[in-house]
Design a protein around this motif. Structure first.
Motif, PDB file in Angstrom:
ATOM      1  N   ALA A 175      41.714 -13.049 -55.755  1.00  0.00           N
ATOM      2  CA  ALA A 175      43.786 -12.109 -55.287  1.00  0.00           C
ATOM      3  C   ALA A 175      44.112 -13.888 -56.356  1.00  0.00           C
ATOM      4  N   GLU A 176      44.987 -13.962 -56.806  1.00  0.00           N
ATOM      5  CA  GLU A 176      45.412 -15.391 -58.001  1.00  0.00           C
ATOM      6  C   GLU A 176      46.764 -15.322 -57.347  1.00  0.00           C
ATOM      7  N   GLN A 177      47.097 -17.056 -56.730  1.00  0.00           N
ATOM      8  CA  GLN A 177      47.803 -17.279 -56.169  1.00  0.00           C
ATOM      9  C   GLN A 177      48.467 -18.136 -56.879  1.00  0.00           C
ATOM     10  N   GLU A 178      50.296 -17.388 -56.934  1.00  0.00           N
ATOM     11  CA  GLU A 178      51.259 -18.441 -57.874  1.00  0.00           C
ATOM     12  C   GLU A 178      52.033 -19.147 -56.479  1.00  0.00           C
ATOM     13  N   TYR A 179      52.260 -20.071 -56.987  1.00  0.00           N
ATOM     14  CA  TYR A 179      53.610 -21.124 -55.640  1.00  0.00           C
ATOM     15  C   TYR A 179      54.501 -21.763 -56.729  1.00  0.00           C
ATOM     16  N   PHE A 180      55.300 -22.868 -56.035  1.00  0.00           N
ATOM     17  CA  PHE A 180      55.602 -23.791 -56.610  1.00  0.00           C
ATOM     18  C   PHE A 180      55.576 -24.755 -55.767  1.00  0.00           C
TER      19      PHE A 180
ATOM     20  N   GLU B  36      39.294 -29.486 -53.796  1.00  0.00           N
ATOM     21  CA  GLU B  36      37.577 -30.643 -52.708  1.00  0.00           C
ATOM     22  C   GLU B  36      37.993 -29.825 -51.188  1.00  0.00           C
ATOM     23  N   GLU B  37      39.100 -29.583 -50.767  1.00  0.00           N
ATOM     24  CA  GLU B  37      39.366 -29.304 -49.168  1.00  0.00           C
ATOM     25  C   GLU B  37      39.044 -27.845 -49.395  1.00  0.00           C
ATOM     26  N   LEU B  38      39.395 -26.939 -50.160  1.00  0.00           N
ATOM     27  CA  LEU B  38      38.834 -25.750 -50.596  1.00  0.00           C
ATOM     28  C   LEU B  38      37.067 -25.305 -50.876  1.00  0.00           C
ATOM     29  N   TRP B  39      36.883 -26.625 -51.442  1.00  0.00           N
ATOM     30  CA  TRP B  39      35.089 -26.203 -51.240  1.00  0.00           C
ATOM     31  C   TRP B  39      34.305 -26.286 -50.508  1.00  0.00           C
ATOM     32  N   ARG B  40      34.793 -27.371 -50.139  1.00  0.00           N
ATOM     33  CA  ARG B  40      34.436 -27.902 -48.702  1.00  0.00           C
ATOM     34  C   ARG B  40      33.913 -26.313 -47.287  1.00  0.00           C
ATOM     35  N   VAL B  41      35.169 -25.894 -47.578  1.00  0.00           N
ATOM     36  CA  VAL B  41      35.699 -24.404 -46.674  1.00  0.00           C
ATOM     37  C   VAL B  41      35.285 -23.264 -47.028  1.00  0.00           C
ATOM     38  N   GLY B  42      33.828 -23.492 -48.252  1.00  0.00           N
ATOM     39  CA  GLY B  42      33.157 -22.039 -48.978  1.00  0.00           C
ATOM     40  C   GLY B  42      34.436 -21.643 -49.978  1.00  0.00           C
ATOM     41  N   VAL B  43      35.772 -21.825 -50.037  1.00  0.00           N
ATOM     42  CA  VAL B  43      36.215 -21.376 -50.786  1.00  0.00           C
ATOM     43  C   VAL B  43      36.142 -21.255 -52.331  1.00  0.00           C
ATOM     44  N   SER B  44      35.547 -20.430 -53.029  1.00  0.00           N
ATOM     45  CA  SER B  44      35.758 -21.044 -54.659  1.00  0.00           C
ATOM     46  C   SER B  44      36.527 -20.790 -55.072  1.00  0.00           C
ATOM     47  N   ALA B  45      37.477 -22.360 -55.090  1.00  0.00           N
ATOM     48  CA  ALA B  45      38.427 -21.658 -56.017  1.00  0.00           C
ATOM     49  C   ALA B  45      38.302 -22.395 -57.699  1.00  0.00           C
ATOM     50  N   ARG B  46      38.219 -21.398 -58.414  1.00  0.00           N
ATOM     51  CA  ARG B  46      37.960 -21.378 -59.924  1.00  0.00           C
ATOM     52  C   ARG B  46      38.656 -22.009 -61.222  1.00  0.00           C
TER      53      ARG B  46
ATOM     54  N   ILE C  73      43.645 -18.962 -45.842  1.00  0.00           N
ATOM     55  CA  ILE C  73      42.294 -20.478 -46.492  1.00  0.00           C
ATOM     56  C   ILE C  73      44.068 -21.415 -46.826  1.00  0.00           C
ATOM     57  N   ILE C  74      43.998 -20.937 -47.989  1.00  0.00           N
ATOM     58  CA  ILE C  74      44.071 -20.856 -49.867  1.00  0.00           C
ATOM     59  C   ILE C  74      45.776 -21.757 -49.309  1.00  0.00           C
ATOM     60  N   MET C  75      46.181 -20.268 -49.086  1.00  0.00           N
ATOM     61  CA  MET C  75      47.849 -20.413 -48.300  1.00  0.00           C
ATOM     62  C   MET C  75      48.208 -21.445 -47.494  1.00  0.00           C
ATOM     63  N   GLU C  76      47.749 -21.623 -46.539  1.00  0.00           N
ATOM     64  CA  GLU C  76      47.026 -22.947 -45.856  1.00  0.00           C
ATOM     65  C   GLU C  76      47.139 -24.335 -46.132  1.00  0.00           C
ATOM     66  N   MET C  77      46.148 -23.968 -47.699  1.00  0.00           N
ATOM     67  CA  MET C  77      45.833 -25.679 -47.837  1.00  0.00           C
ATOM     68  C   MET C  77      46.850 -26.202 -48.677  1.00  0.00           C
ATOM     69  N   LEU C  78      47.459 -25.450 -49.371  1.00  0.00           N
ATOM     70  CA  LEU C  78      48.657 -25.976 -49.944  1.00  0.00           C
ATOM     71  C   LEU C  78      49.257 -26.046 -50.227  1.00  0.00           C
ATOM     72  N   LEU C  79      49.878 -25.778 -48.398  1.00  0.00           N
ATOM     73  CA  LEU C  79      51.254 -26.313 -48.075  1.00  0.00           C
ATOM     74  C   LEU C  79      50.470 -27.612 -47.160  1.00  0.00           C
ATOM     75  N   LYS C  80      49.435 -27.639 -46.445  1.00  0.00           N
ATOM     76  CA  LYS C  80      48.871 -28.873 -45.956  1.00  0.00           C
ATOM     77  C   LYS C  80      49.050 -29.829 -46.867  1.00  0.00           C
ATOM     78  N   VAL C  81      48.991 -30.175 -47.837  1.00  0.00           N
ATOM     79  CA  VAL C  81      48.007 -30.890 -49.352  1.00  0.00           C
ATOM     80  C   VAL C  81      48.683 -31.135 -49.842  1.00  0.00           C
ATOM     81  N   ALA C  82      50.642 -30.727 -50.238  1.00  0.00           N
ATOM     82  CA  ALA C  82      51.401 -30.623 -51.186  1.00  0.00           C
ATOM     83  C   ALA C  82      52.007 -31.910 -49.953  1.00  0.00           C
ATOM     84  N   ASN C  83      51.945 -31.469 -48.964  1.00  0.00           N
ATOM     85  CA  ASN C  83      52.847 -32.916 -47.587  1.00  0.00           C
ATOM     86  C   ASN C  83      51.902 -34.153 -47.867  1.00  0.00           C
ATOM     87  N   ARG C  84      51.384 -34.111 -48.075  1.00  0.00           N
ATOM     88  CA  ARG C  84      50.360 -35.535 -48.463  1.00  0.00           C
ATOM     89  C   ARG C  84      50.288 -36.357 -49.626  1.00  0.00           C
ATOM     90  N   HIS C  85      51.248 -35.753 -50.750  1.00  0.00           N
ATOM     91  CA  HIS C  85      51.404 -35.715 -51.727  1.00  0.00           C
ATOM     92  C   HIS C  85      52.750 -35.718 -52.016  1.00  0.00           C
TER      93      HIS C  85
END
Length: 703
Positions: free
Chosen positions: A196-201, A253-263, A292-304
């Motif tokens: 599943a390819e995920q697009e976002y802004f 790094e966040e995704l790899w830690r939880v086993g999501v093979s972001a490529r 998980i990807i969608m939740e991580m995108l929202l969370k990590v973006a906020n940190r930056h």
């Protein structure tokens, strides 16, 4: 790379961890449940729970949660501590098999479409052992997430996962029947594999805070077109600046830690638009990982100092965001059933499975469209590389030629793969792929898989995959029923393929899906053109579709109607929130700003006239602005009246949603047109919110 491999999956209770920590007999029994679908024994759950708890605590986890996916398309979970107090005032850590297997969230507080009433609150979360538990770490601590299904007290599915799992079982069952007929006696499961390819802004957080529309709805409800958009074609695959690169690094790094093979990760077509894609995995895990990807995108973006927008069309006039589902079928022993091989015209297995897709997509094009039916997607489909609302299949020249030959009964074969000559001696000679890639096709064959491009970027992939699985299971069942009665399997299989192509070739289209000619051609072919979500959603409860889901025990009639109600309710609520946000912005921000500007212009004009200066142009400009303001006031009031009229539609959800689509939605578009025009004339210093130009070009991308 050694560091990546060292921490990939470090926070996942995966097969390696289970094999190392569980007693061998328990591990083997659990594997049989996971691999063969056998019932989970209570003894196994008890041991797994204790081992999982110890592992999680060693990782710093203090709480666990049954993580589930209610019908709102998001995720939910109640955090519970491992701590259990003792009589002496101390505490121990406990986690039983019962706690692992079952949780009890309030079922009445989630969307249920009438399956539950407010006073019937009990619901259950049930451990899905086929999707690994994982630990999420952040400033709030470490929490063990246990993927679960979510059902009511009566056993009806209240989530996205349960129907998906049912559809996977149905597809595997019917696909194996076909494989057995064709002589495959070794494969024991067929698994839908998803990438599943995920697009976002991404936008600057400080600019985001200054836009009520983004805060409340996730998309801009107003915004004049800037002098520059995406027409320079410079953003796609462009270099990534340091701020975004740092964000992407942490996401990986966040995704790899939880086993999501972001490529893969790259810039998309529109300014500030990006994409992330993982490696293929089985449909259930892929659905979990996309959440998980969608939740991580929202969370990590906020940190930056950024905000991630998952809305399908956050900005008018540039590309919207989708979610491309790459879909294939794989046996448990590694056979890709959509792999054409070197001689696809002789590959009976491949041709049968592709034929099943062609027949299924044609007969259930309405359901395919339902899986992409959201108000956000109504803004996106049919524009800027998003596929049109008309469902069709792209097969490519080679595969289309094969099926045409089969239909005529003259299988001549195909040309070998052509060489790709670049004209540069030092560059290697490449072989062309068997198909090109059609960017306007909703459902395209891309070599050894299909790519479904209609899915909304904010949605769970579970609905679309559940529908695809069920449709394909149904067509494979029809093929198996017929072949099992045949005395000559090879001959009958070819007859099946020939008949499918003859009767369903109307769904195959390899051309430009954006052209007016295709809309006219699709109508002549009898294909549906369901332009809006409301046009599509009503088909979900069509009797043939209800019977399809019932036939394969994927959804019951009551579960289907509940989802129909949830989709309509979601449409109603989302558009009304957007309409009310528009009213709020116009009344409290746009009009005060515009009236202040009119006052300033009037004052300036008066002063110029007192000096005896000719001011015809200035007067015309003032009149134009004042007329625009008057028009906005009238249209704002009309929108307000229409929003109030919604309540007069009664309790019928479809009637209410249709009224909103035909009246509120169209009035919102009209109001926006006038406000966007006004923005082009008002003093920049007075305009109450950041412009498109500021968000797209003066934000973090330029820093």
């Amino acid at each position: 790379m050694s560091k990546i491999t060292e921490f990939f999956g470090v926070n996942v209770f995966n097969d390696v961890v289970m094999r190392e920590r569980l007693p061998k007999s328990i591990y083997l029994k659990l594997r049989k449940t996971i691999d063969e679908g056998l019932p989970l024994e209570a003894e196994v759950a008890e041991v797994v729970a204790n081992v999982m708890k110890d592992w999680a605590i060693e990782k710093g986890a203090t709480h666990f949660t049954h993580w589930f996916q209610p019908m709102n398309g998001r995720t939910a979970g109640k955090l519970e501590s491992f701590i259990s107090p003792k009589k002496d005032g101390t505490a121990i850590t406990e986690f039983s098999g019962k706690e692992l297997i079952k949780g009890e969230p309030d079922a009445s507080s989630f969307p249920n479409g009438g399956l539950r009433t407010t006073f019937e609150a009990r619901g259950y979360t049930v451990w899905d052992c086929t999707s690994y538990a994982f630990i999420v770490e952040d400033e709030g601590g470490a929490v063990l997430y246990i993927p679960t299904a979510f059902c009511s007290y009566t056993g009806e599915a209240l989530d996205k996962k349960t129907p998906l799992l049912r559809s996977m079982e149905a597809l595997s069952r019917e696909a194996l029947r076909v494989l057995r007929i064709l002589g495959n006696n070794t494969s024991t499961r067929v698994i839908p594999m998803i990438g599943a390819e995920q697009e976002y802004f991404l936008i600057d957080k400080e600019l985001f805070k200054k836009r009520k529309d983004l805060l409340y709805t996730g998309r801009t409800l107003f915004g004049a077109k800037p002098p520059k958009g995406q027409e320079m074609e410079e953003h796609y695959f462009g270099s990534i600046n340091e701020k975004v690169a740092a964000f992407m690094k942490e996401i990986d790094e966040e995704l790899w830690r939880v086993g999501v093979s972001a490529r893969t990760k790259h810039k998309e077509v529109a300014p500030n638009q990006y994409e992330i894609a993982p490696i293929f995995t089985n449909a259930n895990i892929a659905a979990d990982q996309n959440q998980i990807i969608m939740e991580m995108l929202l969370k990590v973006a906020n940190r930056h100092g950024l905000v991630c927008l998952l809305n399908e069309k956050p900005f008018k006039g540039v590309n919207g965001s989708g979610k491309h589902i790459n879909f294939s079928l794989m046996t448990n022993d590694g056979i890709n059933l959509f792999d054409p091989g070197k001689t696809p015209h002789d590959n009976l297995q491949f041709l049968l499975f592709v034929s099943a897709v062609i027949k299924g997509v044609d007969e259930y094009q309405d359901l395919i469209r339902v899986s992409a039916a959201t108000p956000g997607n109504d803004h996106r489909l049919g524009a800027s590389e998003a596929p049109p609302a008309i469902v069709s299949i792209f097969l490519g020249e080679q595969l289309t030629e094969i099926f045409e030959q089969i239909e005529k009964g003259e299988i001549i074969g195909i040309k070998g793969r052509e060489k790709l000559e670049t004209g540069v001696i030092t560059l290697p000679v490449l072989k062309k792929d068997s198909t090109d890639r059609n960017r306007t096709s909703p459902f395209a064959f891309t070599g050894n898989k299909f790519e479904f491009r209609m899915v909304p970027s904010s949605a769970s992939i579970s609905d679309a995959v559940t529908i695809l699985n069920t449709i394909l299971a149904d067509k494979l069942k029809e093929i198996a029923d017929r072949l099992e009665k045949a005395s000559d399997i090879d001959k009958e299989a070819k007859n099946v393929i020939r008949e499918i192509i003859k009767n369903h070739k109307r769904i195959i289209f390899n051309g430009d899906g954006y052209s007016k000619e295709w809309v006219e051609e699709a109508q002549r072919r009898g294909l549906l053109n369901l332009k809006t979500a409301i046009d599509a959603i009503k088909y979900f409860i069509d009797e043939k579709n209800i019977l399809l889901f019932e036939r394969h025990k994927v959804l019951t009639r009551s579960e289907i109607y509940s989802r129909y109600e949830v989709m309509l309710e979601g449409y109603i609520k989302q558009v009304l929130v957007e309409a009310k946000t528009m009213l709020d912005i116009v009344s409290k921000d746009i009009l005060p700003c515009a009236l202040k500007y009119v006052k300033e212009l009037s004052k300036t004009l008066k002063e110029l006239l007192s000096l005896g200066i000719e001011c015809e142009n200035e007067k015309e400009f003032l009149i134009k602005i004042n007329n625009l303001v008057e028009t906005i006031i009238k249209n704002n009031k009309k929108l307000d009246d229409l929003v109030k009229e919604v309540e007069d539609c009664g309790e019928n959800s479809y009637k209410k949603a249709k009224f909103i689509r035909d009246n509120v939605f169209s009035q919102m578009e009209m109001l926006r047109e006038y406000v966007d025009e006004l923005e082009n004339y008002v003093d920049r210093s007075l305009w109450p919110m950041p412009s498109y130009g500021e968000i797209m070009f003066d934000g973090f991308e330029r820093k």
